[in-house]
Every structure is written in C-alpha cells, then in structure tokens.
Design an enzyme around this catalytic site. Structure first.
Site, PDB file in Angstrom:
ATOM      1  N   ARG A 168      47.690  37.846  28.815  1.00 17.92           N
ATOM      2  CA  ARG A 168      46.290  38.004  28.424  1.00 17.92           C
ATOM      3  C   ARG A 168      46.217  38.656  27.052  1.00 17.92           C
ATOM      4  NH1 ARG A 168      41.347  37.696  30.292  1.00 17.92           N
ATOM      5  NH2 ARG A 168      41.675  37.317  32.516  1.00 17.92           N
ATOM      6  N   ASP A 210      42.623  32.273  42.982  1.00 18.68           N
ATOM      7  CA  ASP A 210      42.583  33.581  42.314  1.00 18.68           C
ATOM      8  C   ASP A 210      41.608  34.474  43.061  1.00 18.68           C
ATOM      9  OD1 ASP A 210      43.328  35.458  40.477  1.00 18.68           O
ATOM     10  OD2 ASP A 210      42.721  34.327  38.715  1.00 18.68           O
ATOM     11  N   GLY A 242      36.444  32.171  33.512  1.00 21.50           N
ATOM     12  CA  GLY A 242      37.073  30.895  33.846  1.00 21.50           C
ATOM     13  C   GLY A 242      38.289  30.567  32.995  1.00 21.50           C
ATOM     14  N   ARG A 272      38.781  46.371  37.170  1.00 22.24           N
ATOM     15  CA  ARG A 272      39.816  45.864  36.253  1.00 22.24           C
ATOM     16  C   ARG A 272      40.116  46.830  35.108  1.00 22.24           C
ATOM     17  NH1 ARG A 272      37.932  39.856  35.185  1.00 22.24           N
ATOM     18  NH2 ARG A 272      35.896  40.828  35.438  1.00 22.24           N
ATOM     19  N   GLN A 273      39.153  47.687  34.782  1.00 20.56           N
ATOM     20  CA  GLN A 273      39.408  48.715  33.747  1.00 20.56           C
ATOM     21  C   GLN A 273      39.942  49.941  34.503  1.00 20.56           C
ATOM     22  OE1 GLN A 273      39.112  48.415  30.388  1.00 20.56           O
ATOM     23  NE2 GLN A 273      39.471  50.544  29.859  1.00 20.56           N
ATOM     24  N   SER A 310      36.076  34.868  36.449  1.00 20.40           N
ATOM     25  CA  SER A 310      35.057  35.526  35.629  1.00 20.40           C
ATOM     26  C   SER A 310      34.622  34.552  34.524  1.00 20.40           C
ATOM     27  CB  SER A 310      35.631  36.823  35.059  1.00 20.40           C
ATOM     28  OG  SER A 310      34.671  37.467  34.266  1.00 20.40           O
ATOM     29  N   HIS A 359      39.946  44.304  43.248  1.00 23.38           N
ATOM     30  CA  HIS A 359      41.040  44.032  42.312  1.00 23.38           C
ATOM     31  C   HIS A 359      41.930  45.270  42.197  1.00 23.38           C
ATOM     32  CE1 HIS A 359      42.974  41.659  39.221  1.00 23.38           C
ATOM     33  NE2 HIS A 359      43.190  42.815  38.628  1.00 23.38           N
ATOM     34  N   LYS A 410      51.194  34.693  33.299  1.00 21.18           N
ATOM     35  CA  LYS A 410      50.021  34.739  32.411  1.00 21.18           C
ATOM     36  C   LYS A 410      50.175  35.839  31.367  1.00 21.18           C
ATOM     37  CE  LYS A 410      45.827  36.529  33.760  1.00 21.18           C
ATOM     38  NZ  LYS A 410      44.569  36.500  34.506  1.00 21.18           N
ATOM     39  N   ASP A 423      48.675  33.869  38.015  1.00 23.08           N
ATOM     40  CA  ASP A 423      49.373  35.012  37.397  1.00 23.08           C
ATOM     41  C   ASP A 423      50.081  35.844  38.469  1.00 23.08           C
ATOM     42  OD1 ASP A 423      47.315  36.432  38.682  1.00 23.08           O
ATOM     43  OD2 ASP A 423      46.130  36.586  36.860  1.00 23.08           O
TER      44      ASP A 423
HETATM   45  C1  R5P Z   1      42.941  39.129  36.700  1.00 23.20           C
HETATM   46  O1  R5P Z   1      44.037  39.601  36.778  1.00 23.20           O
HETATM   47  C2  R5P Z   1      42.269  38.414  37.812  1.00 23.20           C
HETATM   48  O2  R5P Z   1      43.082  38.201  38.908  1.00 23.20           O
HETATM   49  C3  R5P Z   1      41.681  37.106  37.339  1.00 23.20           C
HETATM   50  O3  R5P Z   1      42.729  36.226  37.020  1.00 23.20           O
HETATM   51  C4  R5P Z   1      40.812  37.294  36.142  1.00 23.20           C
HETATM   52  O4  R5P Z   1      39.943  38.348  36.335  1.00 23.20           O
HETATM   53  C5  R5P Z   1      40.044  36.056  35.831  1.00 23.20           C
HETATM   54  O5  R5P Z   1      39.286  36.254  34.689  1.00 23.20           O
HETATM   55  P1  R5P Z   1      38.819  35.038  33.800  1.00 23.20           P
HETATM   56  O6  R5P Z   1      38.164  34.041  34.691  1.00 23.20           O
HETATM   57  O7  R5P Z   1      37.860  35.654  32.804  1.00 23.20           O
HETATM   58  O8  R5P Z   1      40.037  34.514  33.112  1.00 23.20           O
END
Ligand code: R5P
Length: 321
Positions: A219, A244, A250, A119-120, A248, A152, A217, A194
């Site tokens: 963030r 999803d 949630g 993700r990074q 992570s 991802h 979404k 998202d």
């Molecule tokens: C991000 O784009 C992923 O698809 C998930 O939506 C995200 O990683 C979920 O993270 P969390 O549960 O911390 O919101």
C-alpha cells in the site's frame, strides 16, 4: 386503562407460555440513525421493543437527541454502524449513551456492526492521532459493552487490547462460507488480496471446501495499492471469489481483479463483510472486471446479500435480564 390491560396480559403466565421468548420490557433496542433495518430485525428476533430515537439538527448543525421510551433499569442496545458518516456516528453514539445512563438505564450496549477507526491503529507518521485508541477510550467512558463484527484487528490482536469495557468481536465468516457454498460449485477459487486477509480467506475456503491463495499487497497510500501473486495457482477459466473484510475505495480488490483477469479468470465476484464502497468503488470494481459485489448488511447498501441479524440476536440473547 389500556396500559393496565397490557401489563395484565403480558404478566399473565399463559401469555408467557404461549410466547416463551417474551421477557418483558427489560431490553430496548434503538439506533442512532444508521442500521435501522438491522436494529429492527434484531429486535424482532429477540422479541423486544425497537424504540426509535429522535435525532434532529439545530440550525447551527448541533445534534439533538431524544429517547422516546422509559429506560429506567433497562438494558439499552444501540445498533448503529459507523458508516456512513463516522464522525457524526461517534458523536451520536456517545450522546445517546450518556443520555441513556442519565435516564437510568441499567446497561448500555453498543452493537456496531461495522466499527470504524480501526485501521489507524498506530502513529504511522510523527504527529498523527491514533484513532483506534481515542475511539476506544471514548467508548470505555460512555458504554458498558461493545459488540462488533469482524473488526479490523491488525496490530491490535484482540479488542481487549483496546477496550476496558466488555468487548465482543463476532465473525461473519460462517455466513460468508455458507453463501459461497450455496452459490458456487467446485470450479471456484478463493483469493485473499493481502496478508491480512489470510485469516478469513482460509476459514471461509475451508467452510466452502474450495482452494484459496493469498496475494501480496503493497500500500503506497489510501488510494494506491499494488498486488502480486505470491504462490502461482491455476485460475484459467475458473470462477474467482476475492474475499476481504472491508471494501473501502475498492482499490485493493480492483487491483486483485485486474491481476486475476490477466491470469485468465473467467468470472470475478468480490465478497466482503463490510461494504464501505466510497469514492465510486462500485464503478471502479466493475471497470476492473468484477461482475458481482456481495456484502453483508453491517453497512446498508445495494450490495447487501448476507444478513447478520441472527448472529447479533444470538449474541444479545445471552445478556442477563
Ligand atoms: C486493509 O488491510 C483491508 O483489509 C482492506 O483490504 C482495505 O481496507 C480495503 O481498502 P480499499 O478498498 O480502499 O483498497
């Protein structure tokens, strides 16, 4: 003497006819501590040996790794998810891979059912580490191949943009689709929380023959997100499935669930490929109105209901002897 007898039996043509999948000790499957059950299940499906790795820590917390079988000219498969403990996982994987090479392994494959650091994938702020690149470069140095499930991929569109070594991304979409098809009837609706979830929400909805919609979404930080409905769809009294790739903290699914509840959804199920479930995610989801959480076993936890071992075994079956 006992060893000689075993070799005689397993080299016997009738033995091979009786056990057509038996291909000798050409592949060794192990794990660096995570995903042990999954690694064993894959080994069973391929009829190859699962050989446990000894992992200990010295008093000063340095890791100690020891293989317990002969690796000479063998394909060594490390089945190890990067969760929990992504940092320790990376070190253990690299140490195990370097050791396997040193001990004469022919090929080293990492099966990372969940691949961390994806993700990074850019430098969002000046000075930040681009973790995906660093992780991939380390893998490129120590491994020959990497296999993962639903990585991802956001700004990198394929693993090929990251890895020089062979890299295969499998998807659990079909397994999720089949699960939903079995568990839900026609009155269910699928929601992707998202834009990034569009790809899997769409293909899973098609497989399960259910309608779907995607939320928008925003963030603000790792722990703060807001979602809104882009296209209004009637979910009053419906069973809602929020899909999803990753759960992570949630927050994403919790926000989607709150929105769905307000819109009149009857029952909310959260389904994800990778259940990281950190920082009380389960409690957070329940509080937001999610009644059931379902994940695959790419990361071991109590929500595992969808098994990916066949998917992995099927892929490893194609490896050259
Ligand atoms: C991000 O784009 C992923 O698809 C998930 O939506 C995200 O990683 C979920 O993270 P969390 O549960 O911390 O919101």
């Amino acid at each position: 003497m006992e060893r000689k007898v075993t070799i005689l039996i397993t080299n016997n043509i009738y033995y091979k006819r009786l056990f057509p999948l038996y291909r000798g000790e050409w592949m060794i499957i192990t794990s660096c501590g995570n995903s042990v059950s999954l690694a064993k299940a894959v080994a069973r499906k391929l009829n190859v040996t699962y050989s446990p790795l000894t992992i200990n820590y010295f008093p000063d917390h340095e890791v100690y790794i020891k293989f317990n079988t002969n690796l000479k000219n063998k394909t060594v498969v490390l089945v190890h998810s990067f969760q929990p403990h992504p940092q320790a996982s990376l070190v253990r994987i690299l140490f195990a891979a370097a050791t396997a090479k040193d001990l004469g392994a022919k090929k080293i494959i990492l099966v990372a059912p969940y691949l961390a650091y994806m993700r990074q994938d850019i430098r969002f702020k000046p000075g930040e580490a681009v973790s995906s690149r660093i992780m991939a470069n380390l893998c490129n140095t120590f491994l020959d191949k990497i296999i993962t499930i639903d990585p991802h991929l956001h700004r990198f569109h394929s693993l090929k943009s990251l890895f020089i070594i062979q890299a295969k991304a499998l998807t659990a979409n079909a397994l999720l689709g089949e699960y939903i098809k079995k568990q839900f009837r026609k009155d269910a609706v699928i929601i992707g929380p998202d834009g990034e979830s569009y790809q899997w929400a769409k293909s899973i909805a098609q497989k399960a023959k259910l309608p779907f919609t995607i939320l928008e979404k925003k963030r603000y930080s790792s722990r703060r997100v807001a979602v809104k409905m882009k296209k209004t769809i009637n979910i009053t009294g419906k069973k809602l499935i929020i899909i999803d790739d990753v759960i992570s903290t949630g927050h994403t699914i919790a926000e989607a669930a709150k929105l769905a509840k307000k819109a009149g959804a009857a029952k909310i199920t959260a389904i994800a490929v990778h259940g990281l479930l950190v920082e009380n995610a389960v409690r957070k989801l329940r509080k937001a109105g999610v009644t059931k959480i379902i994940t695959t076993n790419t990361i071991e936890n109590a929500t595992n209901n969808i098994d990916v071992s066949s998917l992995l075994a099927k892929e490893l079956k194609h490896e050259d002897k």
